[in-house]
Design an enzyme around this catalytic site. Structure first.
Site, PDB file in Angstrom:
ATOM      1  N   LYS A 113      12.057  44.263  34.448  1.00 54.35           N
ATOM      2  CA  LYS A 113      12.966  45.253  35.044  1.00 54.35           C
ATOM      3  C   LYS A 113      13.166  44.972  36.534  1.00 54.35           C
ATOM      4  CE  LYS A 113      13.672  47.751  31.335  1.00 54.35           C
ATOM      5  NZ  LYS A 113      12.648  48.664  30.821  1.00 54.35           N
ATOM      6  N   LYS A 195      17.966  38.180  18.363  1.00 53.56           N
ATOM      7  CA  LYS A 195      18.029  39.343  17.488  1.00 53.56           C
ATOM      8  C   LYS A 195      19.184  40.268  17.840  1.00 53.56           C
ATOM      9  CE  LYS A 195      14.497  42.176  19.490  1.00 53.56           C
ATOM     10  NZ  LYS A 195      13.375  43.047  19.367  1.00 53.56           N
ATOM     11  N   LYS A 198      20.420  45.933  21.326  1.00 47.43           N
ATOM     12  CA  LYS A 198      21.352  46.889  21.917  1.00 47.43           C
ATOM     13  C   LYS A 198      22.267  46.285  22.978  1.00 47.43           C
ATOM     14  CE  LYS A 198      18.256  50.729  21.135  1.00 47.43           C
ATOM     15  NZ  LYS A 198      17.397  51.739  21.722  1.00 47.43           N
TER      16      LYS A 198
END
Ligand code: TRP
Length: 332
Positions: A113, A195, A198
């Site tokens: 992050k 994968k 989102k």
């Protein structure tokens, strides 16, 4: 026998997709009869990365509606919103006194992050794992269905729990990652790049909110090649993924036919994708409609959220009382 407590949190950022469905939600639905389940929408966690809250309420409602549409039964589980259970925030405060800056700075997700949002490295981001530990420990949950990427957070949760127990007395059991068997379906992105997640390319991710035409369009665009050149060849990842999807939404004989065609080198990927697109549209259609109906029903959503908070707080109030007693901050 008392049922074991299962708990998991869902971040309300982004739309839910097929990877979430087969990787997580379907699993939750299977657990709801066997365990004492708590599932919540992690709206407080989202503030660490999404300080702009214009979309937050909507996203929270959508996540609740989609989970219920997928089969979570608010009568069987406690389905709640994190911020409606203030005991979580209180426990977060106590646990923050047991968490060391050094270990928090070493967390993989924190380092990621920091790279992603260098202008907003807030203290909440640093203590994200402490809030997650509070989510889990406030229910004294022992089984936590999460993906691999969350295992470090779970390990930290166990460390905080052990430290608390050691310092103030046994209050918390140590939670473990938990999934039914080992057969969690891994869904790859339709462009074959990693994968289905989102944040990926929207055209290669199938969302539960996609309409039939968009589903067809996305599947017809999925990556393929000119087909196998020798019998019984190994399937490339992106072809394997189409078969995985077909295995999840089509009938077994359809899957078998295309498998045989592949093994005999006569497969036509166009036909396969057409079939998959139809079966996928049929699969997602009722979920989408049901989610939309729930989302439009403000009274129902309001009831789900109120009942969820009420159920959760029976448990969290008992834990907080035990925590205050153990620490010795109990005056009235
Ligand atoms: N951190 C989890 C994620 O990113 C979401 C989450 C928050 C969670 N609190 C939790 C998961 C407690 C399990 C238990 O997906």
């Amino acid at each position: 026998m008392k049922k074991e407590v299962v708990l998991s949190g869902i971040r309300p950022t982004g739309f839910l997709h097929l990877g979430n469905y087969f990787g997580a939600m379907r699993n939750y639905v299977r657990m709801q009869d066997e365990y004492n389940c708590y599932f919540f929408v992690a709206d407080l966690h989202s503030l660490t990365t999404h300080p702009d809250t214009k979309e937050l309420r909507n996203s929270v409602m959508r996540v609740i509606a989609e989970n219920v549409a997928c089969g979570l039964d608010p009568e069987k589980v406690a389905l709640y919103v994190q911020s409606t259970v203030p005991e979580v925030s209180e426990l977060y405060l106590y646990l923050n006194m047991l968490a060391y800056k050094g270990e928090l700075e070493k967390t993989t997700t924190f380092k990621d992050k920091v790279r992603l949002q260098p202008d907003n490295v807030n203290a909440g981001l640093l203590t994200y794992p402490v809030l997650m530990a509070a989510d889990i420990l406030v229910h004294r949950a022992v089984k936590v269905p999460v993906g691999k990427d969350q295992e470090q957070h779970l390990e930290m949760t166990r460390n905080f729990a052990e430290r608390f127990n050691h310092r103030y007395g046994e209050v918390f059991p140590l939670p473990q990652a938990f999934n039914y068997g080992t057969s969690l379906a891994k869904i790859m992105s339709l462009d074959g790049n990693g994968k289905m997640s989102k944040s990926e390319n929207q055209m290669s991710t199938l969302y539960l909110a996609d309409d039939d035409d968009l589903i067809r369009k996305k599947i017809m665009k999925a990556k393929t090649d000119s087909g196998p050149t020798e019998p019984n060849a190994e399937k490339p990842d992106y072809i394997e993924n189409l078969f995985t999807l077909m295995g999840l939404v089509s009938s077994p004989d359809v899957l078998e036919k295309f498998n045989a065609d592949f093994n005999n080198c006569v497969i036509r990927y166009g036909d396969m994708k057409k079939q998959l697109a139809e079966d996928m549209a049929k699969f997602i259609h009722p979920i989408r409609e049901k989610a939309a109906a729930i989302q439009a029903d403000k009274n129902l959503l309001d009831k789900i959220i109120r009942d969820g908070a009420e159920k959760a707080r029976i448990n969290t109030n008992a834990t907080i009382k035990a925590v205050r007693d153990a620490i010795g901050v109990h005056y009235i």
